[in-house]
Structures are given as structure tokens and as C-alpha cells.
Design an enzyme around this catalytic site. Structure first.
Site, PDB file in Angstrom:
ATOM      1  N   ASP A 361       0.832  -1.113  -0.095  1.00 27.55           N
ATOM      2  CA  ASP A 361      -0.107  -0.148   0.013  1.00 27.55           C
ATOM      3  C   ASP A 361       0.841   1.297  -0.191  1.00 27.55           C
ATOM      4  O   ASP A 361       2.046   1.272   0.352  1.00 27.55           O
ATOM      5  CB  ASP A 361      -1.044  -0.107   1.304  1.00 27.55           C
ATOM      6  CG  ASP A 361      -0.109  -0.117   2.305  1.00 27.55           C
ATOM      7  OD1 ASP A 361       0.855  -0.784   2.614  1.00 27.55           O
ATOM      8  OD2 ASP A 361      -0.425   0.590   3.444  1.00 27.55           O
ATOM      9  N   GLU A 362       0.347   2.345  -0.679  1.00 28.23           N
ATOM     10  CA  GLU A 362       0.680   3.666  -0.235  1.00 28.23           C
ATOM     11  C   GLU A 362       2.285   3.840  -0.663  1.00 28.23           C
ATOM     12  O   GLU A 362       3.083   4.495   0.055  1.00 28.23           O
ATOM     13  CB  GLU A 362       0.655   4.080   0.984  1.00 28.23           C
ATOM     14  CG  GLU A 362      -0.672   4.309   1.492  1.00 28.23           C
ATOM     15  CD  GLU A 362      -1.265   4.678   2.669  1.00 28.23           C
ATOM     16  OE1 GLU A 362      -2.025   5.484   3.025  1.00 28.23           O
ATOM     17  OE2 GLU A 362      -0.521   4.172   3.921  1.00 28.23           O
TER      18      GLU A 362
END
Length: 556
Positions: A361-362
Site C-alpha cells: 500500500d501507499e
């Protein structure tokens, strides 16, 4: 009582601590009295002031005296509430089972032995036990039943004692967790029959030990809570920008340096491999499998502080106080892949879980755009851009773990592009409901991936009930919100072939320290546990809310 007469439980509306309640009891006539309609007698609260209640059937001249003690048994039965609620709870004969004044005779099937060792003593109030070789002569029986589904169980409490049936270790664990909640304050148990099984096969709790280090005792307490609420997975987030927590022998600086890069309270520390093995066994004994998360390629600053050469540029590394930076693992260097495989080798040796979570993620692509190694990897593999590069890296890691018989869980972010074919051993964790609504869910469905639903609004317990630090009003929710409006719960109902489970997460952003964990967990975790486990008709919220006090007692 006279021949041909018994009393059965017909209807309950219960209320605890001053809330209105009504009990209705029904005469059931048997024997020589044929086709006689039952007599329904509503009992108002005022009747509880009487020491006895007379039931009179005028035509048959029957006069039945029910003592106040029997009425108390009815009241106690009405108060039998278990969180999560069970699929089937029935009462046949009315009565209370009290243990005999001697050591209890116990029969345990070998599959139930581990659950018995860990949970039975607490479930029966610390009574002295004596092994019995035959179930027919035992007061407490833990009996194997091949007809029980994998995590299902049954409980029957009668004048003969307590009989528990299941076919697996987890089934016996859940039965004993339920038995703990059935025990009355005087160590008696009301007669009842329970048949129970889970709604979802994957029921998980996540703790973020990357941002904030947690003591082993705290981790074990959280695992106990998972077990009590019949969650079968404990997702342990072990790496973050603010700390690398898992000891890796081949990369000692990950913990000698990476575990103490942040300066806040409770942000320094790591878990030795011996400690991890102890936690894994502790959890397994309680029916919980520990899933490690090693976040790659983002949230990687602590690892880069220890080994800067794993980044795209060997420059100084900034450790974020909160949030994240653009410093991620280089996806193009051969040394990065060597690091990934060697770390995963040790992680797989520590965690026998069928699932390994690899984050994803991210992850900023800013440095990959100007990194010669990353750009070369894009060219070599005919990739369109840096998003496809992350998807390619994710596929490589999944393929590597497939050879070890593991399934990989990624956050939904890896599906921001669709240009790379993914191996079959990938689950997608859908989380960003607040920003993207069903975007992550729909992307996973297009890719044909099983989904773990952990929507941040209503599953992220770090979201407080009222605004706090970086959590504005739009990132808050109440117990009622969690129970009635959880998008993860709705998706599990609407897409049962795709959504294999749910997870509730407790991130530790903004230095959420150990003494604050309970105020985030309780009472909202009960609502999510109910959604994960219970298959029966969903209670009205006010009725569900009334169950919660006993659950807190059980867990603390």
C-alpha cells in the site's frame, strides 16, 4: 411437579440493569391430556416480589407450585448471552447443572487435548479434574464428532453434565470460549443445547506493531481477545517507516538499527525469533493463526535506515513522525530481490501460517521514475510504467511464496493498474472505503481475486469515536455505526463467493500507546466480531448493545 406436566420457555424479552423485561412461560401438557391447548401466563416484573407462583388449570384441577428458585432459573436462562451470538440456542428441560462435590470426571478426545489444556480450567471455574476413560461415566465430555464442520461445535448441558462436540482443535476452542460465557456467577450452568458455526472462514484482527512497539504480554492479551471472539487470524503488522520489529538473522541491522529509528514513547524495540515462536505457539493453542506482514516496497524507511543500499539512491533516510515519505525499496536492483527472498525465507520458517501479508500500500513511485535500475526493469519486462512495475514485483514475490505453499495477501493498492498477470495465490485486502468506496473491491473482483474486507470506515478501530489528533470527524464512528453501517459486512452478504472474510484493524498512528488500546477496541470490536462469526438473524441494535457487558467481563 405432577405427572404429565412440564414447563417450557416460550418467549423472552430481556433487559439487564434496569431495562424493562417480560417473561412468558408456557404450560405443555402431555401424557393423558390430549389436544389440550397450552395455557399462556405472562409474568410482569411485579411477580418477582413473590416467593412462589401458582399455576392453576381449573378444569383438570391441577395445582402446580413453582418456587422462586425455579423462577430464578428462568431468569438466568434469559440472561444467557454469548458474544458473538450463537447460531442455535435451545432449552428443553429446565434446570441448572452444578458440579458434584468431588473431583470432576473428564473425558477428552485426543483432538481436544490442546484446547482442554489451555481453556477448560477457566471455563469450569478452576475445578479439580480427574480423567475418565469412558465418555459415558464423565461429568465433562469433549467428544469428537466427524459430522461437525471444520470450526463448528455443539454444547449440551443437562442433568448428566456438560457435553461438547467438535471435529477440530478450533471447534473445541470455540466451544470452550462459549462455555466460559455460559458459566453463572455461582459456577453453575443452565441446561441448554447450542449448535454453532462461523459465517466467514477468515476472521481477523490486525495490530500495528510497526509504528508502536508492543510488549509480548500485550500481544498475547490481544490474541486472547481474538480467541474469545472466535477470530481465527491475528495479522501482525511488523514493519513500518517508524520501526522494523522482526529479527532477521541475515540482516541484523534491521533490528539493531531499524527497531529504534523513531523517538516517540513506546517506539523502540523488536521481537526476537524465539519470542516470535513463543507467540505463534501461544496463538495456535488458542485457535489463532498469526499472519506476519512485511510491507514491501513502501512504508520501508526503517529498513532503509539500516541498509540504505536497498533504496534507489544511497542518500540519507528521513524517518517520518507520522505518515510516510517517497523513500521506498528499489524494485530494480538485484540486491533488493536478494533481500526480499532471504527475508521471506526466515519469515516462513518463523510463521507456519498459510498466509503471508506483503503490504503493497501507499508506495510512492517518485523515485522509481528517476531510478536507472527501476527504469531498466520496466524495459526488460515490457512494462508500461511504475505502477506496472509494482504489480510485476508483487507477482514475483507471490510466485516465490507459491513454491513454499503460501498464499500472499496484498492491500488493494497493487491493483491500481491491470497490465500484469498475477499468480493464483493472491488475496486482496480491501481497505480504502473512505476515499474510494468500492473501488478496491471492484478491482479485486475484476481480477478474480478473493477479498478480505477491512474497510477503514467501520473496521479501523484506530478511528476514534470522537475527533482526536489527526482524526477529523469524518474519520470517526460509533458502536452503532459499526453494527449497522459496515460496508465490509454488507459486501460479505452481497458477494459471498468473493469476500472470504473480514478483518478489523488497529493502527497506531499519532503515537497511540498501549494504555489507549482498550478505549479503541471496546466496545466496537464486539460489533465486528458479531458480523464475522454469527450466522443467525441479526439482532436489533438495542438488543445487541445489551449483550455487551458480559462480553467485557469475559475478555478482561
Amino acid at each position: 411437579m405432577t405427572d404429565g406436566f412440564s414447563v417450557s420457555f416460550a418467549k423472552i424479552q430481556k433487559k439487564v440493569n434496569g431495562i424493562d423485561f417480560e417473561y412468558i412461560f408456557e404450560e405443555v401438557w402431555t401424557g393423558n391430556i390430549v389436544n389440550k391447548p397450552p395455557v399462556i401466563i405472562p409474568l410482569s416484573e411485579s411477580f418477582f416480589n413473590f416467593a412462589k407462583i401458582n399455576f392453576i388449570h381449573t378444569k383438570m384441577k391441577h395445582f402446580i407450585v413453582i418456587t422462586f428458585a425455579l423462577l430464578t432459573a428462568f431468569v438466568s436462562i434469559s440472561a444467557q448471552h454469548v458474544i458473538p451470538t450463537v447460531e442455535s440456542f435451545s432449552v428443553g428441560e429446565i434446570g441448572v447443572y452444578a458440579f458434584p462435590n468431588r473431583p470432576l470426571k473428564l473425558y477428552t478426545h485426543r483432538i481436544a487435548q490442546r484446547a482442554e489444556n489451555v481453556l477448560l480450567t477457566d471455563a469450569i471455574g478452576g475445578k479439580v479434574l480427574k480423567k475418565s476413560m469412558k465418555p459415558t461415566t464423565a461429568d465433562v465430555v469433549l467428544l469428537y464428532d466427524a459430522n461437525c464442520e471444520t470450526e463448528a461445535y455443539g454444547i449440551k448441558i443437562s442433568r448428566k453434565g456438560i457435553k461438547i462436540t467438535a471435529s477440530t482443535h478450533n471447534g473445541f476452542v470455540y466451544a470452550l470460549q462459549t462455555l466460559r460465557q455460559l458459566r453463572n456467577a455461582d459456577d453453575t450452568y443452565n441446561f441448554c443445547t447450542i449448535v454453532d458455526r462461523p459465517r466467514l472462514k477468515y476472521r481477523s484482527f490486525m495490530i500495528d506493531s510497526g509504528r508502536q512497539y508492543h510488549k509480548i504480554s500485550t500481544i498475547k492479551r490481544l490474541i486472547n481477545i481474538c480467541s474469545a471472539l472466535k477470530m481465527n487470524y491475528f495479522h501482525w503488522h511488523l514493519t513500518e517507516g517508524q520501526g522494523w520489529r522482526v529479527e532477521i538473522k541475515q540482516y541484523p541491522r534491521l533490528t539493531s538499527v531499524g527497531s529504534s529509528v523513531a523517538n516517540g514513547a513506546e517506539q523502540q524495540g523488536f521481537y526476537s525469533q524465539d519470542e516470535i515462536r513463543d507467540v505463534v505457539k501461544f496463538a495456535a493453542d488458542r485457535g489463532v493463526t498469526v499472519i506476519p506482514e512485511i510491507d514491501i516496497p513502501g512504508h520501508f524507511e526503517a529498513a532503509l535506515k539500516a541498509y540504505p543500499q536497498l533504496g534507489c539512491q544511497n542518500d540519507s533516510v528521513t524517518i517520518p513522525e507520522s505518515g510516510l515519505t517517497d523513500q521506498v525499496m528499489c524494485a530494480g536492483k538485484a540486491s533488493s530481490w536478494k533481500f526480499v527472498t532471504e527475508v521471506l525465507d526466515e519469515v516462513c520458517n518463523l510463521f507456519p501460517s498459510p498466509y503471508i501479508h506483503l503490504g503493497g500500500d501507499e508506495a510512492s513511485k517518485k523515485r522509481w521514475k528517476i531510478c536507472p535500475d527501476c527504469q531498466q526493469k520496466i524495459v526488460e519486462n515490457h512494462l508500461a510504467d511504475e505502477n506496472e512495475l509494482q504489480l510485476w514485483l508483487s507477482a514475483q514475490m507471490a510466485n516465490y511464496l507459491m513454491k513454499k505453499g503460501r498464499t500472499v495477501v496484498f492491500w488493494e493498492d497493487i491493483l491500481h493498474t491491470e497490465g500484469v498477470s498475477l499468480p493464483d495465490n493472491i488475496y486482496i485486502q480491501w481497505w480504502n472505503y473512505l476515499r474510494g468506496k468500492e473501488t478496491g473491491l471492484k478491482a479485486a473482483m475484476r481480477a478474480g481475486r478473493p477479498v478480505i474486507a477491512s474497510t477503514n470506515l467501520h473496521c479501523y478501530l484506530n478511528f476514534p469515536e470522537t475527533p482526536w489528533k489527526g482524526y477529523a470527524k469524518n474519520r470517526t464512528f460509533s458502536l452503532q455505526d459499526a453494527y449497522l453501517n459496515n460496508a465490509a459486512d454488507k459486501a460479505a452478504a452481497d458477494f459471498p463467493d468473493t469476500v472470504v472474510g473480514m478483518e478489523t484493524c488497529l493502527w497506531t498512528d499519532y503515537n497511540l500507546i498501549e494504555e489507549q488500546l482498550d478505549e479503541r477496541l471496546f466496545p466496537r470490536i464486539y460489533a465486528i466480531a458479531e458480523q464475522m462469526w454469527s450466522r443467525g438473524k441479526r439482532l436489533e441494535f438495542n438488543d445487541f448493545q445489551k449483550l455487551i457487558p458480559s462480553g467485557i467481563f469475559i475478555l478482561k
